[in-house]
Write a protein that holds these residues in place. Sequence first.
Motif, PDB file in Angstrom:
ATOM      1  N   HIS A 189       0.839  -1.201   0.000  1.00 13.61           N
ATOM      2  CA  HIS A 189       0.000   0.000   0.000  1.00 13.61           C
ATOM      3  C   HIS A 189       0.878   1.257   0.000  1.00 13.61           C
ATOM      4  O   HIS A 189       0.624   2.206  -0.764  1.00 13.61           O
ATOM      5  CB  HIS A 189      -0.900  -0.027   1.237  1.00 13.61           C
ATOM      6  CG  HIS A 189      -1.836   1.136   1.353  1.00 13.61           C
ATOM      7  ND1 HIS A 189      -1.419   2.383   1.797  1.00 13.61           N
ATOM      8  CD2 HIS A 189      -3.170   1.258   1.110  1.00 13.61           C
ATOM      9  CE1 HIS A 189      -2.442   3.218   1.807  1.00 13.61           C
ATOM     10  NE2 HIS A 189      -3.527   2.552   1.398  1.00 13.61           N
TER      11      HIS A 189
ATOM     12  N   GLU B 202       2.760   1.765  -3.380  1.00 12.24           N
ATOM     13  CA  GLU B 202       1.895   2.152  -4.495  1.00 12.24           C
ATOM     14  C   GLU B 202       1.224   3.516  -4.270  1.00 12.24           C
ATOM     15  O   GLU B 202       0.502   3.995  -5.147  1.00 12.24           O
ATOM     16  CB  GLU B 202       0.810   1.085  -4.699  1.00 12.24           C
ATOM     17  CG  GLU B 202       1.351  -0.277  -5.126  1.00 12.24           C
ATOM     18  CD  GLU B 202       1.991  -0.253  -6.501  1.00 12.24           C
ATOM     19  OE1 GLU B 202       1.649   0.651  -7.302  1.00 12.24           O
ATOM     20  OE2 GLU B 202       2.845  -1.126  -6.774  1.00 12.24           O
TER      21      GLU B 202
ATOM     22  N   TRP C 138      -1.270   4.311  -2.348  1.00 17.43           N
ATOM     23  CA  TRP C 138      -2.720   4.220  -2.399  1.00 17.43           C
ATOM     24  C   TRP C 138      -3.340   5.093  -1.313  1.00 17.43           C
ATOM     25  O   TRP C 138      -2.659   5.553  -0.388  1.00 17.43           O
ATOM     26  CB  TRP C 138      -3.161   2.763  -2.229  1.00 17.43           C
ATOM     27  CG  TRP C 138      -2.844   1.922  -3.449  1.00 17.43           C
ATOM     28  CD1 TRP C 138      -2.763   2.336  -4.734  1.00 17.43           C
ATOM     29  CD2 TRP C 138      -2.563   0.512  -3.455  1.00 17.43           C
ATOM     30  NE1 TRP C 138      -2.457   1.278  -5.567  1.00 17.43           N
ATOM     31  CE2 TRP C 138      -2.330   0.144  -4.813  1.00 17.43           C
ATOM     32  CE3 TRP C 138      -2.499  -0.478  -2.479  1.00 17.43           C
ATOM     33  CZ2 TRP C 138      -2.030  -1.152  -5.197  1.00 17.43           C
ATOM     34  CZ3 TRP C 138      -2.203  -1.773  -2.859  1.00 17.43           C
ATOM     35  CH2 TRP C 138      -1.977  -2.109  -4.202  1.00 17.43           C
TER      36      TRP C 138
END
Length: 379
Positions: free
Chosen positions: A135, A138, A140
């Motif tokens: 997470h 990336e 996110w």
Amino acid sequence: MNNPDPNSPTGSSPAMDPAGVDRETAEREYIQAVDEAIADYLGRQRLVMLEISPEAMTLVDHIEALCSGGKRMRALLAYWGWQAAGGGPSAPEVVLAGAAIELFQSAALIHDDIIDHSDTRRGKPSVHRSFQAMHREEHWSLSGEEFGIMGGIVAGDLCLSFSEAVFASIGTPQAATGRARRIFDIMRTEVMAGQYLDGLSEVMGTEDPEEAIDRASTVIRYKSAKYSCEHPLTLGAALAGAGEPLLGQLSEFGLPLGEAFQLRDDVLGVFGEPHVTGKPAGDDLREGKRTVLVALAERTASAEQVAFLEERLGRPDLDEETVNKMRDIIRESGALDETERIIQTTQRQVQAALRKIDTSPGVAKALEDVASRALHRSS
């Protein structure tokens, strides 16, 4: 021949006859066969995930990464239980049983690390922390920690499902409705109950010392001891058609072995070396584990020392100095020496039970060797 069903691993396995070869060779060939069965099954599941979405394949990747480690002690106990009952030398049934047990072990570890907020497992990031790192990498949105927990829960559930599918693929009457199936089912129920009781003991806090010791002993028995040693042994034997006398003898050997194994694990969780255990020093103290070791310490430590332990057990931010002081309290209370005495007493029970098992001298020696490796370890 490969089975086209993605939910059934291959039934083929290399020859694993211990007759005429040393035990190390027999065990090495068996472990290789278990590893291949797991890899074959997970490879098929990766194709299933690919059909759903390439993004879902990471679930299997994380399971496979975790499954690739470990000593395969539980699978080996199933193998020697099978041999104790006269199971054949080339045995796809016990290979698949070993694979199912190891997948169940991995599922339990994934969930246990979430419950205990563990950052590492075998020197690598735990599964839910790996999802959390993904997470972060990336970039996110929303909470990376919550995403990691979600991914870990799903991966653990999926691994538990895989374990059942592999066991069901054995296909024999014993694995379908016989003793082996009953052992496999009760094993899973007991571990879940033991895990709950472990978590319950952490939030209950201080209680009567004797009750705390009894509670910790119950957790050891049902969360770890039975599924680590007793059930794999009897599962392997049941698959080979063992009767109640032999199953009872293996239980009398396996249960104390599992209890001593977990007591040693509890000692390592406080006093083990991080570079050997793959866990931070004193990790069980940060996780607030209400082990027999801690219960024994609080039975004999001073009120001031007990208060010091209680105020700090379960705090993830414990520094090295505080961990060392908690270790000193446990050691000075006599709890470490008492735990070692309990382990030694339990070892004698294991040795006495081993002499009663009605099996060949070769299998008895193999069981003795596995027990020795389980009890005399540093990780």
